[in-house]
Every structure is written in structure tokens, then in C-alpha cells.
Design a protein around this motif. Structure first.
Motif, PDB file in Angstrom:
ATOM      1  N   ALA A 179       1.306  -0.491 -10.298  1.00  0.00           N
ATOM      2  CA  ALA A 179       1.891  -1.089  -8.690  1.00  0.00           C
ATOM      3  C   ALA A 179       3.224  -1.406  -8.819  1.00  0.00           C
ATOM      4  O   ALA A 179       3.330  -1.828 -10.278  1.00  0.00           O
ATOM      5  N   THR A 180       4.686  -1.117  -8.165  1.00  0.00           N
ATOM      6  CA  THR A 180       5.711  -1.191  -8.476  1.00  0.00           C
ATOM      7  C   THR A 180       5.854  -3.159  -6.899  1.00  0.00           C
ATOM      8  O   THR A 180       5.280  -2.148  -6.379  1.00  0.00           O
ATOM      9  N   LYS A 196      -0.567  -5.054   0.341  1.00  0.00           N
ATOM     10  CA  LYS A 196      -1.650  -5.158   1.097  1.00  0.00           C
ATOM     11  C   LYS A 196      -2.133  -3.537   0.573  1.00  0.00           C
ATOM     12  O   LYS A 196      -1.593  -3.033   0.215  1.00  0.00           O
ATOM     13  N   GLY A 197      -3.385  -3.588   0.350  1.00  0.00           N
ATOM     14  CA  GLY A 197      -4.395  -1.940   0.281  1.00  0.00           C
ATOM     15  C   GLY A 197      -3.950  -1.992  -1.270  1.00  0.00           C
ATOM     16  O   GLY A 197      -4.647  -0.838  -1.212  1.00  0.00           O
ATOM     17  N   GLU A 198      -3.814  -2.846  -2.488  1.00  0.00           N
ATOM     18  CA  GLU A 198      -3.775  -2.025  -3.867  1.00  0.00           C
ATOM     19  C   GLU A 198      -4.761  -2.857  -4.651  1.00  0.00           C
ATOM     20  O   GLU A 198      -4.884  -2.501  -5.670  1.00  0.00           O
ATOM     21  N   GLY A 199      -5.951  -3.424  -3.111  1.00  0.00           N
ATOM     22  CA  GLY A 199      -6.850  -3.599  -4.576  1.00  0.00           C
ATOM     23  C   GLY A 199      -7.944  -2.802  -4.543  1.00  0.00           C
ATOM     24  O   GLY A 199      -7.781  -1.435  -4.426  1.00  0.00           O
ATOM     25  N   ASP A 206      -9.221  -1.302   2.350  1.00  0.00           N
ATOM     26  CA  ASP A 206      -8.826  -1.995   1.091  1.00  0.00           C
ATOM     27  C   ASP A 206      -8.643  -2.719   0.805  1.00  0.00           C
ATOM     28  O   ASP A 206      -8.295  -3.233   1.496  1.00  0.00           O
ATOM     29  N   GLY A 207      -9.141  -3.328  -0.823  1.00  0.00           N
ATOM     30  CA  GLY A 207      -8.642  -4.526  -0.955  1.00  0.00           C
ATOM     31  C   GLY A 207      -7.396  -4.836  -0.971  1.00  0.00           C
ATOM     32  O   GLY A 207      -6.325  -3.819  -1.320  1.00  0.00           O
ATOM     33  N   ASP A 208      -6.711  -6.125  -1.333  1.00  0.00           N
ATOM     34  CA  ASP A 208      -5.212  -6.712  -1.705  1.00  0.00           C
ATOM     35  C   ASP A 208      -5.341  -6.893  -2.583  1.00  0.00           C
ATOM     36  O   ASP A 208      -6.219  -7.561  -3.541  1.00  0.00           O
TER      37      ASP A 208
END
Length: 320
Positions: A179-180, A196-199, A206-208
């Protein structure tokens, strides 16, 4: 030739199994004929006196008509009952299949897609320049995504077979992701950034991804140090002669070079300051601290010259 049909036998006449109304004629000779048919006899005329008849017309209804209608309705109702029973049986069979078989399979499915995704945590080490000026940084972390083989159910489609691609048949697979992260200016060690939403994947969301920052307090080469919002750099001041001012070249955190004036009475431990060239006082803020250049050593060129001249004189006396 039809036999005579006495009028007293009228009550014993039964029509065929057809609920229509018959029109019959009782002929003068005691015989019955169907009045619905056209008479083949010629009309009564002077040349045909035998056509004189006075027929008695009797109309009656089939006595079995009501029974026939009841029987028909009964047959239709029986047919409807059989059809309804078949439909009920089909519905019952489908309901049993849905409840017992499909329901059991659904109960055994690991439907990760119906569970909100979990949060993921990662660490990010950033340089002093990145923590002061901000910028973009990449962070690698493991993330669990919905298994493409079983669509997050943990079992192969339309079967009770466990999916061998999932992590412990949970409907998720672990994937290495990058992730950037946007590092805000002024970020310090211990700060946490949320993506947000990158988990982990899930439903309805989606999780964070939470990234904990570990910021370096010393630049590469140890030239610049950070303390809070202020920056510090050690410098050596050289005077051409005693009692005269001088200057020193310095470098800021942005990489800019400049010249600062140093007074003749400067002492070791004193500092030269560039206001507003330190780190932001708050992450993402515009107000910045100061950059101090601390004098750690003072040298005089004349002392160097005298020392070198004394060394040359001593060598000359030692070699007459």
C-alpha cells in the motif's frame, strides 16, 4: 318397424346419458318420434288427406342430468384435489431439500463474505526528511482476501467438499500486498495513520489498515537531529583573525545551502538560528519550528599560521 309405445309408459322413458332436453311427439298411433327432426310427411292438402294428424307434443328433461352434472363436478374436484396433492408433494419435497440439505450446507459454509473484514496493522519506518517534509511511502503487509475458488464459502460450489485453497477452510486466503501511504509533514514516532478499506476483505465492508510510524530522529550521516519541532546541526566556525566576524555555510533539511553570519564574540555552545525551517508543530500543519546550528568548535586561522611558523622555526634550530 317400431312397436307401439303406450302413453301410460311415458314415466318410464329414459334418455341417453346426455343432459340435453328432448322434444318428443306422441303419435296418434301410440308411437314416439323425435320432434327435433324434420318431419318427412307432406303437409296436409286435399290430395294428401292421410297427413291429418293431431300430434301430442311432450317435453321432458333427462332425469339423470343432475346426477351427470354432479358426477362431472365431482370428477373435476377429484382432479383438482389430485393436482393440488401433487403440487403440495412437490412443494414439500423442495422445502425438505432446501431445509435439510441446502440448509445444512449453508450452515456448514464458512461465509467470510458475510462477515465484516478485520483490521490489519503494519509498521512504517520513515526517514527524518520524510517525517519533517512529508511524502509518499510504500508499506508491505499480509492481507486476507476472499478465496476466488470457493467465493468465500470454504467449500467448493454445489458440494460439501472443503476448499483446499483457503486458510483452514475459512473462505479467505492470505495475500502479500503493498500500500502507498501518504506521510503528512511533521509526523512523529508513535503516530498511526488509517487507510480505509485496505484491511481484510469482508461484507458489508472491508477492514482498515492502520500504519504505525517509526520516524528517524537523525538524518542520514548524522548531520541533522530532531527534537520535537526543532532541528539541530553541529557546525565548526573558523575566524580569519581574532576580533573579526566571519560566516559559515549551512544546509537545511530541504537540502538548501546558505551562509550564516557569525559574530566575533561567538562562544562554543551558542547557536545560529533559521526561523521556520524546522519540523511542523503538528502533523500536516503549516507552522514550523526552527533550525538551530550549534557551534561545537571555533578555530582561528592566525593561530594555525603561528603554529605552523613555530613548527618551522623549531625544525630550523634543530638542523643548523
Amino acid at each position: 318397424r317400431a312397436r307401439p309405445f303406450p302413453a301410460s309408459a311415458m314415466t318410464h322413458v329414459y334418455a341417453p346419458f346426455n343432459p340435453r332436453v328432448f322434444r318428443v311427439q306422441l303419435r296418434s298411433d301410440g308411437r314416439l318420434r323425435d320432434a327435433s327432426k324434420k318431419s318427412s310427411s307432406k303437409p296436409r292438402t286435399a290430395s294428401n288427406p292421410r297427413s291429418r294428424r293431431s300430434p301430442i307434443v311432450v317435453a321432458f328433461k333427462n332425469p339423470f342430468a343432475n346426477d351427470a352434472e354432479k358426477a362431472k363436478k365431482g370428477a373435476e374436484s377429484v382432479g383438482d384435489g389430485v393436482k393440488k396433492a401433487a403440487e403440495d408433494t412437490a412443494k414439500g419435497a423442495k422445502g425438505w431439500w432446501d431445509k435439510e440439505v441446502v440448509g445444512a450446507k449453508k450452515a456448514m459454509d464458512r461465509k467470510a463474505g458475510q462477515t465484516p473484514g478485520k483490521d490489519v496493522y503494519a509498521d512504517l519506518r520513515c526517514t527524518l526528511e520524510e517525517s519533517v517534509l512529508g511524502g509518499k511511502a510504500k508499506v508491505a503487509y499480509p492481507r486476507r482476501v476472499i478465496c476466488p475458488t470457493c467465493d468465500g464459502k470454504g467449500r467448493l460450489p454445489q458440494t460439501f467438499i472443503d476448499c483446499d485453497k483457503c486458510d483452514n477452510n475459512c473462505g479467505l486466503v492470505t495475500k502479500e500486498c503493498v500500500a502507498t501511504v501518504t506521510v503528512p509533514p511533521g509526523v512523529a514516532t508513535g503516530a498511526t495513520m488509517r487507510l480505509k478499506g485496505e484491511g481484510d476483505q469482508g461484507s458489508p465492508s472491508d477492514g482498515d489498515l492502520y500504519v504505525k510510524v517509526a520516524a528517524e530522529t537523525v538524518s542520514k550521516g548524522g548531520i541533522i537531529r530532531r527534537q520535537g519541532a526543532d532541528l539541530y546541526t553541529d557546525v565548526v566556525v573558523r575566524y580569519p583573525r581574532r576580533g573579526e566576524d566571519t560566516s559559515v555555510r549551512v544546509r537545511t533539511v530541504e537540502g538548501d545551502w546558505g551562509t550564516l553570519k557569525v559574530s566575533a564574540d561567538a562562544k562554543i555552545g551558542s547557536a545560529l538560528r533559521i526561523a521556520g525551517r524546522g519540523a511542523p508543530t503538528a502533523p500536516g500543519g503549516t507552522t514550523r519550528g526552527d533550525h538551530f546550528f550549534v557551534i561545537t568548535k571555533i578555530a582561528f586561522d592566525e593561530d594555525v599560521v603561528k603554529a605552523s611558523g613555530a613548527d618551522e622555526g623549531s625544525e630550523d634550530s634543530a638542523n643548523p
